[in-house]
Design a protein around this motif. Sequence first.
Motif, PDB file in Angstrom:
ATOM      1  N   GLU A 145      15.187  20.012 -23.983  1.00 18.71           N
ATOM      2  CA  GLU A 145      13.724  20.073 -23.943  1.00 18.71           C
ATOM      3  C   GLU A 145      13.080  18.717 -23.656  1.00 18.71           C
ATOM      4  OE1 GLU A 145      12.198  21.990 -27.477  1.00 18.71           O
ATOM      5  OE2 GLU A 145      13.731  23.537 -27.242  1.00 18.71           O
ATOM      6  N   SER A 146      13.852  17.668 -23.737  1.00 23.02           N
ATOM      7  CA  SER A 146      13.234  16.348 -23.586  1.00 23.02           C
ATOM      8  C   SER A 146      12.940  16.053 -22.112  1.00 23.02           C
ATOM      9  CB  SER A 146      14.157  15.266 -24.143  1.00 23.02           C
ATOM     10  OG  SER A 146      14.746  14.531 -23.109  1.00 23.02           O
ATOM     11  N   VAL A 147      12.020  15.106 -21.880  1.00 22.59           N
ATOM     12  CA  VAL A 147      11.769  14.653 -20.513  1.00 22.59           C
ATOM     13  C   VAL A 147      13.064  14.042 -19.984  1.00 22.59           C
ATOM     14  CG1 VAL A 147       9.325  14.201 -20.377  1.00 22.59           C
ATOM     15  CG2 VAL A 147      10.795  12.600 -21.616  1.00 22.59           C
ATOM     16  N   LYS A 148      13.275  14.196 -18.684  1.00 23.46           N
ATOM     17  CA  LYS A 148      14.517  13.646 -18.129  1.00 23.46           C
ATOM     18  C   LYS A 148      14.282  12.250 -17.567  1.00 23.46           C
ATOM     19  CE  LYS A 148      17.466  16.793 -19.030  1.00 23.46           C
ATOM     20  NZ  LYS A 148      16.971  16.719 -20.427  1.00 23.46           N
ATOM     21  N   ILE A 149      15.106  11.315 -17.990  1.00 21.94           N
ATOM     22  CA  ILE A 149      15.046   9.968 -17.431  1.00 21.94           C
ATOM     23  C   ILE A 149      16.391   9.686 -16.775  1.00 21.94           C
ATOM     24  CG2 ILE A 149      14.659   7.526 -17.908  1.00 21.94           C
ATOM     25  CD1 ILE A 149      13.232   8.343 -20.445  1.00 21.94           C
ATOM     26  N   LYS A 150      16.337   9.189 -15.552  1.00 20.04           N
ATOM     27  CA  LYS A 150      17.579   8.921 -14.828  1.00 20.04           C
ATOM     28  C   LYS A 150      18.347   7.779 -15.487  1.00 20.04           C
ATOM     29  CE  LYS A 150      15.597   9.109 -10.632  1.00 20.04           C
ATOM     30  NZ  LYS A 150      15.394   8.549  -9.329  1.00 20.04           N
ATOM     31  N   ASP A 151      19.658   7.784 -15.272  1.00 23.43           N
ATOM     32  CA  ASP A 151      20.519   6.759 -15.843  1.00 23.43           C
ATOM     33  C   ASP A 151      20.100   5.337 -15.448  1.00 23.43           C
ATOM     34  OD1 ASP A 151      22.345   7.549 -17.667  1.00 23.43           O
ATOM     35  OD2 ASP A 151      24.069   6.891 -16.468  1.00 23.43           O
ATOM     36  N   GLU A 152      19.703   5.190 -14.181  1.00 21.58           N
ATOM     37  CA  GLU A 152      19.273   3.866 -13.716  1.00 21.58           C
ATOM     38  C   GLU A 152      18.063   3.413 -14.518  1.00 21.58           C
ATOM     39  OE1 GLU A 152      20.280   6.456 -11.678  1.00 21.58           O
ATOM     40  OE2 GLU A 152      19.791   5.859  -9.622  1.00 21.58           O
ATOM     41  N   GLU A 153      17.163   4.377 -14.808  1.00 16.18           N
ATOM     42  CA  GLU A 153      15.941   4.005 -15.529  1.00 16.18           C
ATOM     43  C   GLU A 153      16.231   3.671 -16.986  1.00 16.18           C
ATOM     44  OE1 GLU A 153      12.247   6.124 -14.950  1.00 16.18           O
ATOM     45  OE2 GLU A 153      12.988   6.793 -12.985  1.00 16.18           O
TER      46      GLU A 153
END
Lengths: 116, 515
Positions: free
Chosen positions: B189-197
């Motif tokens: 359910e959480s917002v997705k943040i890319k690994d790079e970010e």
Amino acid sequence: MDVKAFYALIGESYDDVVTRLRYEECVVKYIRMFIDDPSFGEIVSGFEKSDCAKAFRGVHTLKGIAGNMGFKKLAQLASDLTEDLRPGSFTEQSGALLETLKIQYEAVVGAARKLD
Amino acid sequence: MNSLKHRILVVDDSEINRELLSDMLSDTYEVDEASDGDEALLMIQKNSASYSLMLLDFMMPKMNGIDVLDSMRKNGWLEEIPVIIISSETNAKIVETTYKYGASDFIFRPFNETVVQARVKNVIALYEKQHRLSEMVASQIYENMKHSNMLISVLSHIVEFRNGESGSHILNINTITGILLRKLMTDPESVKIKDEEINLICTASSLHDIGKIAIPDAILNKPGRYTPEEFAVMKTHPMEGANMLDKVPFAKDELLMKYAYEICRWHHERWDGKGYPDGLQGNDIPLSAQVVAIADVYDALTSERCYKKAFDHDTAINMIVNGECGAFNPKLLDCLKSVADTLKVEMKNSTFGSQVEQEFYNVAELMSTDSDHAVFANAFRKLRYEQNKTKFFADTSKNVLFEYIYASSHLTFSTAAKDLFGMPGNVPFPENDEPFLSIFPAGEFEKLKKALANLNEENPRMECVIPLFARGKLAKFKLVCQKDWQMLASGKKSAYAIIGKVMEEKTWMSRLFTH
């Protein structure tokens, strides 16, 4: 018998082979290796064990080797049997194709044994 | 001379066919042969994918050409080793399939020597050119990242030392921030943040306290409690930091700057809206700042400060979860609870994982999954394995080992070394570290330093006997160490690291006699 006489005896072109493979002394070596090449034996054993895949692999390899060494007739016969076996099972013609292939194969190997 | 030759692997079940190709190519190339797919894959593995080309027969027993191509792709070798399929196969579908599976070229039997030579030469040349290009791009990216990370490290360490905090505070915040965010990403359910970010947020977290530069020394380093007036001054540091970043005239659109700004300004906000400077509430506080806030509190609790003792890991987690140290996003508190064990291990094990290495890991991680720079991927994977191996041996062996990295000025101890000297695993700036210096009797550290400075590339190794305080007693030890250099981009060499081993006298004496 030298290598030119060998090609004349089996009715193939020596010049064609030597232009493609360039190294004359190697051609003789390959012909000697061809006598012991297991591909034909694998075809036969595939037929005996009703293992079409094995026979197919054997004849496919034989087709490639024969082609490279300028055994055009043998390569054509191997190609015919390859296509016959490609669908994955023996057909009514398979046996006859193998017989024709065998005659040509033995002719080539027989001639190869006579090389100096 | 041989080593300059390209290596080619010929894979064919027929001996004649292998011999044929080998004869043609062995004048110009170093040729290895494999008689089936399994053997071929094994040879690639053994030779660390150092082949410049593979000539692959299509029709083979066990694995056929397609199977070999498929395994190579899965192992990431296909990006490094081009494959030319050789076959008498004229069936168009099969030829098409081999291309689809990543073959670079196809040579039909019967083949011509000239054609084979030309195709082999061309494919190798093409791959080499591509490799060089992507290697250049990859090293550029790594260099850029390294430089900006280095500057950020320098800046944040300056702030930290002025605050009188230990050099590992920044490293810890980095680590915890990364662990928490990665855990949060597993929540669907959480917002997705890319690994790079996530890596960017971790880097930006180093800057969370730069605003403290603006706080007068007398207040910042005052032992004991703040007066309300002093506390009001302290509370300006988030806004001061944000303003500093805002005044940076460049890189306004960079994500790193955006995260750094968020973190600086809002890492003292509270979930219930009672924080400062803006009194933001709930998810009005950017996620980056929410995470760093927790990381900051955790590290503050578990570290010793002039005004307090360090709490242990479990107590710190309990205090945070029970709301004794502020109000946080309940989702992040759940994450904190579920990573508590990992955190405990990671924080303890900062050994052999200094900040520089952590950044390297992050870059390596990115690179090794980045198909655009597949050339580096294998090298990084291998390096990572080597590092993990070293760490494993350092953690499990009874040897007393240490490593000092010049670039980050970090000294790390193996588990046995920590026990012997009663030191933490990671000592930043050991030359200024009182507990570390107290291992040495007067003058011994200076003597050792001098000896180490005299090491050079011809004589990189030294052995000496040195008295040290271990387990509260002074004893003689044998010290073996080695200095390591690295080539800089400028072509100059600089000292990179010192690695060493300490042996208790009875250990090495008994070894002397048994040998």
